[in-house]
Every structure is written in C-alpha cells, then in structure tokens.
Design a protein around this motif. Sequence first.
Motif, short mmCIF file in Angstrom:
data_model
loop_
_atom_site.label_atom_id
_atom_site.label_comp_id
_atom_site.label_asym_id
_atom_site.label_seq_id
_atom_site.Cartn_x
_atom_site.Cartn_y
_atom_site.Cartn_z
N ALA A 153 6.72 -1.84 -6.24
CA ALA A 153 5.98 -1.54 -6.66
C ALA A 153 4.74 -2.72 -6.81
CB ALA A 153 5.64 -0.30 -7.37
N ASP A 154 3.42 -2.25 -6.11
CA ASP A 154 1.59 -2.08 -5.51
C ASP A 154 1.16 -2.75 -6.90
OD1 ASP A 154 -0.30 -4.05 -4.52
OD2 ASP A 154 -0.84 -2.49 -5.09
N TYR A 155 1.10 -4.14 -7.81
CA TYR A 155 0.58 -4.40 -9.07
C TYR A 155 -0.73 -3.11 -9.34
CZ TYR A 155 -3.19 -6.77 -6.42
OH TYR A 155 -5.09 -6.78 -6.30
N THR B 154 -1.73 -9.66 4.76
CA THR B 154 -1.81 -9.59 3.10
C THR B 154 -1.04 -9.10 2.16
OG1 THR B 154 -3.46 -8.09 3.57
CG2 THR B 154 -4.24 -10.32 3.52
N MET C 237 7.55 -7.01 1.12
CA MET C 237 6.75 -4.55 0.93
C MET C 237 6.55 -4.65 2.88
SD MET C 237 4.35 -5.69 -1.60
CE MET C 237 4.08 -4.58 -2.68
N LEU D 58 -7.89 3.42 -9.84
CA LEU D 58 -7.91 2.01 -9.24
C LEU D 58 -9.00 1.45 -9.82
CD1 LEU D 58 -5.15 2.66 -7.67
CD2 LEU D 58 -6.31 1.28 -6.39
N GLN E 9 -13.24 -5.31 -8.56
CA GLN E 9 -12.18 -4.41 -7.70
C GLN E 9 -13.52 -3.44 -6.71
OE1 GLN E 9 -9.39 -2.67 -6.52
NE2 GLN E 9 -8.70 -4.50 -7.14
N LYS F 271 -12.68 1.18 -3.67
CA LYS F 271 -11.85 1.05 -2.73
C LYS F 271 -11.09 -0.33 -2.82
CE LYS F 271 -14.44 -1.92 1.19
NZ LYS F 271 -14.15 -1.30 2.20
N HIS F 272 -9.57 0.02 -2.02
CA HIS F 272 -8.21 -0.31 -1.93
C HIS F 272 -8.80 -1.36 -1.11
CE1 HIS F 272 -4.33 -2.25 -1.40
NE2 HIS F 272 -4.85 -1.84 -2.60
N ASP F 273 -8.10 -2.88 -0.93
CA ASP F 273 -8.75 -3.88 -0.25
C ASP F 273 -6.91 -4.26 0.56
OD1 ASP F 273 -6.61 -5.14 -1.72
OD2 ASP F 273 -8.51 -6.35 -2.65
N GLU F 274 -7.17 -5.19 0.91
CA GLU F 274 -6.05 -5.13 2.09
C GLU F 274 -4.58 -5.82 1.79
OE1 GLU F 274 -8.37 -6.24 2.32
OE2 GLU F 274 -8.85 -8.00 3.98
N ASN F 275 -4.30 -6.24 0.05
CA ASN F 275 -3.82 -6.71 -0.40
C ASN F 275 -2.62 -6.00 -1.29
OD1 ASN F 275 -5.05 -9.74 0.61
ND2 ASN F 275 -6.27 -8.70 -1.52
N TYR F 276 -1.06 -6.77 -0.64
CA TYR F 276 -0.21 -5.56 -1.25
C TYR F 276 0.69 -6.33 -1.83
CZ TYR F 276 -1.83 -1.46 1.28
OH TYR F 276 -2.69 0.06 2.43
N MET F 277 1.66 -6.37 -3.14
CA MET F 277 1.41 -7.67 -4.24
C MET F 277 2.51 -6.71 -4.96
SD MET F 277 -0.63 -10.31 -5.36
CE MET F 277 -2.07 -9.64 -5.01
N PRO F 278 3.65 -6.95 -5.24
CA PRO F 278 4.38 -6.87 -6.92
C PRO F 278 3.32 -7.45 -7.78
CG PRO F 278 5.77 -8.05 -5.22
CD PRO F 278 4.37 -7.90 -4.55
N PRO F 279 3.80 -6.72 -8.85
CA PRO F 279 3.11 -7.11 -10.56
C PRO F 279 3.10 -8.47 -10.45
CG PRO F 279 4.72 -4.47 -10.55
CD PRO F 279 4.70 -5.59 -9.32
N VAL G 12 3.51 -11.30 -8.83
CA VAL G 12 2.98 -12.29 -7.82
C VAL G 12 2.08 -12.39 -8.97
CG1 VAL G 12 2.31 -12.55 -5.48
CG2 VAL G 12 4.22 -11.84 -5.99
#
Lengths: 259, 152
Positions: free
Chosen positions: A50-52, A200, A205, B96, B101, B123-131, B133
């Motif tokens: 899942a996303d952070y 990015t 994912m 969010l 942010q 506003k969400h940014d273009e970065n996606y990562m697992p918690p 990370v």
Amino acid sequence: MWTRLKRLYHKMGSPKWFYQISTLCSKWCMAVGSVLMLTGVVWGLAFAPADYLQGNSFRIIYVHVPASLLSQSAYIMMAVAGLVGLVWKMKMSFVVAKVIAPIGASLAILSLLTGAIWGKPTWGTWWVWDARLTSMLILLFLYFGVIAIYNAIENDEMANKAAALLAIVGSINIPVIKYSVEWWNTLHQPATITLSKKPTMAPEMFIPLVLTIFGFYCWFAVWVFARARNEVLLKERRTKWVRALVQARQHKSQIGGDA
Amino acid sequence: MHPQRKQKLLIILFMLGGISLAVTLMLVALKENINLFYTPSQIAAGEAPKQQTIRAGGMVVAGSVRRSDDDLTVRFDVSDGSHAVTLSFTGILPDLFREEQGIVALGKINDDGEFIASEVLAKHDENYMPPEVADAMEKAKFVKKYQDTEAY
C-alpha cells in the motif's frame, strides 16, 4: 527493405488480407494480453504494498493510468489512420479509424470515472476544473464528435472524410493533455512515468503497472481487430471471398449439428 | 509521392499548423484563467484579486498548523518556497492533509492579508512508495539533519 514495406502497405489495404492476418494477430494479442493483465492485476491489487500516504486507494492506478494513456494513444492512432485515408485513399485505414472511436471514448470515460473515484478520498473532491481534467474531458467530447459524424452522415465516403478531419484537428488536444500539468498550476500531479527519468514509484508498485499498461494495449488491439473484422465483412458482404467464407462456416456448422 | 497526394497532405498539415497556432495563442492569452490556483508569491506580489473568490495553493509549512480549542478552525501557513500566506479554514480537512504536503484552497483574502478558505483540497504528488520506504527515507533525513548539526 523499402519495397518490402511498400508491399506490406499495399497488402494492408486489401480487406481480404487484413481479415486473414488479423485472425492470427488477434489470437496472439489475446494470449499475451491475458497473461499480462492477469499478472499485473493480481500483483497490483493483492501483492503490491500500500502507498505510504494514500493507503490502498492508490491501487486504482492499475486501471486509471493504462486507460488514460491508451485513450490518448487511441486518439493518435485514429487521427493517423484518418490522415492516411484522406491522403492515400486507403480503404482499410478509414475502417480502422471508424472502429477506434467508440473504444477510445469508453477508455476516456473509464479514465475520468476512475480518476473521480480516486479524487474523492485523495483530494477531497470528485471533480475540479483544472487543466488536466478539463483537457481530458475535451478528449472525450472529441471522441463523441467523431462518433456523431459517423452516425449523422449517411454517405460513407463523406462521413469518413469529415470524421478524419475532426480527428486530425482534435489531435492538437493530445500535447495539451500531456503537458497540462507542466504548463499550468493543476490539482492533478505531474507524470509518474516519463521516458526520460526514473519512475517516481517503488519498483514493486511500478512493475505491475507496466504489465497492466501493456495488457491494456494488447486487449485494445484485440478489440480493434474484432470490430474492424466485423466492419470488413459488412462492407465486403457481396464479394466472392466473404461468400465463400460464410458458406464454409455454414457447411461446418451443419456437419457439427448432425453429429 | 504523387503530386496530388502531396498537395493534399500539405493542405492538411498547413491547416493543422494554423489551428495549432490559434490554439497556442488562445491558451497563452488565457494562461491566468487556466491556472487552477495562485501561488503565495503571486499573492504577495498582488497579482491575485482581493475580496474575490480565488484558489491558492502551496505546501503546508511544517510546524505551522494551529488548531482552535473550541471549534474546527485550523490555521496554517502555505508556502511555495519564497513566500508564505496564512490560511484559516473551518471544517474537516481531507485525509491526506499533512505538513509539508501540497494543498489547494478555495476562498478569499481578507484585508489583513489572511486567506479565509471555504474548501481545502489535498494535492497529491507524483511519488508512490510503500510505508517502509517512506519510514526509511524519513529516518535517513533525520540522521542527516543530526549529522549536520553535529558538524557545527
């Protein structure tokens, strides 16, 4: 090389040859597309972390991004097919342009819908009139315009020409969609996947996303082939080869029925 | 290429070029209207109209969020790196909403230069990562900060 390409081009113009080759291509696309889609969707929905920030709601990306990308690519294909039809008077390219329109429109709808569903929990709103969302809505309306032309004009040749012209003119919207997030302040985030930079996004994912994107493209091809083949059969229903094909089918089904 | 076809292609390309030019000019002329929000720098420079409903956007400054004791009013600073504007909002913030942010708010600038928001969007940014990370990155940032202060 050039002469071979030219020969291929002339062959492509023949409805009969298109019908035969598309049967084979369609099967391959279906097989490859199914594998890619299944792997991508299962991986993306069940195994990717899942996303952070967004948690699980980010997973809609596995439908949203492929649908958005493909609805734009489909538009470009439609415009190019229209251009080839207008300039080189190739029959088959008009058929392809015609069958792409409703498929592209459904993909644009899918993109807008999934975007709205994601926007509500993430941004706090279903819709905002920012440049990206608005230009995407214009793309949908352009598709509707092209479809409307085909339905409104009785004469096939006229309809093909008018629709091709609208498709070509409307292609100006494509770079606007792509660069809208860079040229203006928008609520929509900039691109995650670019050709020039590293994505990015974490690889676990990102890989399923790539799989679903290619899966969407394969299934798009299957869909285009299926609709184009229908169109070809309808247009060529009085020709010898279509009659022979139909007779062969009937004969086969009769034998099958007896057994 | 057949001269007739060449001519046709040229006509279509010429038409496409002309329309592109027209659209480009139109988009440039409408630039301010197409922008979804004003940045704090634009507001500081007086580019944003006062007493009119506008949108403002930027990053929520870390440590600037102050919540009221008796109602849902939240005040925080929004910055774009060079300028900041103080924003006040009464209501429920999106999930969010976080410090550092991006947000986009709809509202008016009052006479004191404060932005009274009626709606706040994240506003969400273009970065996606697992918690994990994200945690690791946060830790690395902290360690770096610590090392930087150590050096002095």
